[in-house]
Design an enzyme around this catalytic site. Sequence first.
Site, short mmCIF file in Angstrom:
data_model
loop_
_atom_site.label_atom_id
_atom_site.label_comp_id
_atom_site.label_asym_id
_atom_site.label_seq_id
_atom_site.Cartn_x
_atom_site.Cartn_y
_atom_site.Cartn_z
N GLY A 1 0.84 -1.19 0.00
CA GLY A 1 0.00 0.00 0.00
C GLY A 1 0.87 1.24 0.00
O GLY A 1 2.10 1.14 -0.12
N GLY B 1 0.06 1.47 7.18
CA GLY B 1 0.16 0.49 8.25
C GLY B 1 0.85 -0.80 7.84
O GLY B 1 0.67 -1.85 8.47
N ASP C 1 10.83 -5.93 5.24
CA ASP C 1 10.14 -4.64 5.13
C ASP C 1 10.74 -3.85 3.96
O ASP C 1 11.88 -4.09 3.56
CB ASP C 1 10.29 -3.84 6.43
N GLU C 2 9.97 -2.92 3.43
CA GLU C 2 10.42 -2.02 2.36
C GLU C 2 10.98 -2.79 1.16
O GLU C 2 12.04 -2.43 0.62
CB GLU C 2 11.50 -1.06 2.90
N CYS D 1 -5.62 10.02 -1.92
CA CYS D 1 -6.47 9.15 -2.74
C CYS D 1 -6.16 9.43 -4.22
O CYS D 1 -5.41 10.35 -4.55
CB CYS D 1 -7.95 9.41 -2.44
P1 ADP Z 1 3.68 2.25 6.53
O1 ADP Z 1 4.66 1.17 6.91
O2 ADP Z 1 2.60 1.77 5.59
O3 ADP Z 1 4.32 3.53 6.04
P2 ADP Z 1 3.27 2.47 9.36
O4 ADP Z 1 2.88 1.10 9.83
O5 ADP Z 1 4.70 2.88 9.56
O6 ADP Z 1 2.85 2.65 7.83
O7 ADP Z 1 2.39 3.59 10.09
C1 ADP Z 1 0.99 3.54 10.18
C2 ADP Z 1 0.57 4.60 11.17
O8 ADP Z 1 0.80 5.90 10.64
C3 ADP Z 1 -0.91 4.62 11.51
O9 ADP Z 1 -1.27 3.69 12.49
C4 ADP Z 1 -1.09 6.04 12.03
O10 ADP Z 1 -0.78 6.10 13.41
C5 ADP Z 1 -0.02 6.85 11.30
N1 ADP Z 1 -0.51 7.77 10.26
C6 ADP Z 1 0.02 8.99 10.00
N2 ADP Z 1 -0.58 9.57 8.94
C7 ADP Z 1 -1.52 8.70 8.48
C8 ADP Z 1 -2.47 8.71 7.39
N3 ADP Z 1 -2.56 9.72 6.54
N4 ADP Z 1 -3.26 7.63 7.24
C9 ADP Z 1 -3.17 6.59 8.09
N5 ADP Z 1 -2.30 6.53 9.14
C10 ADP Z 1 -1.48 7.56 9.34
#
Ligand code: ADP
Length: 191
Positions: free
Chosen positions: A15, A20, A88-89, A183
């Site tokens: 995503g 998350g 990850d990543e 979006c």
């Molecule tokens: P990813 O690995 O996909 O970048 P993370 O797991 O590191 O995401 O972080 C998810 C967390 O980011 C959410 O639980 C929330 O606390 C925080 N967050 C900050 N901005 C947003 C956003 N625009 N939409 C959803 N979560 C967000």
Amino acid sequence: MYGPNDHGYIEAAIGPMYSGKSEELIRRLRRAKIAKQKVQVFKPAIDNRYSKVDVVSHNGDKIEGICISNSEEILELLEDDTEVVGIDEIQFLDRGIVHICRTLANRGLRVIVAGLDMDFRGEPFGPTPEILAISEFVDKLTAVCMVCGNPATRTQRLIDGKPARYDEPTILVGAKESYEARCRLHHEVKR
Ligand code: ADP
């Protein structure tokens, strides 16, 4: 995520940024540890967001990981009794990661990968699409659009607060940039 107990498989959480993915990866790995399974976690060295050795989510959750500079290192660092591998990543890894994931799953390991499906342009990112194609289970996660609050599927790159140009490099290390979840409607790329 529930998978077969008697053979290996690949599951993917993908995503945009903030959807998350790291949280989900950490959650699954923590549960595997509770089940007393031997877990190893890897992430490419390019992502030094918070820590060199931890996989860290934006909400501060973390699990100890090993930094790698190429996909082959996973096989070199893999311990004999490891049952679950988290990565990850994945978008930052070389194409070899596709073969590595397949090899590990074929050996009977559970492979859990997390990564960006699209780059800042909204185009498929690195090896992620191929890994999705060979995964048994895929979860496409969404964040919250910072413009309208709808589910965000894309990562907006901003340079000095303005949408980045299409022809900018996919990976900008150390640049004064910021990212936010958007979006489809509000995702902008300057042409
Ligand atoms: P990813 O690995 O996909 O970048 P993370 O797991 O590191 O995401 O972080 C998810 C967390 O980011 C959410 O639980 C929330 O606390 C925080 N967050 C900050 N901005 C947003 C956003 N625009 N939409 C959803 N979560 C967000």
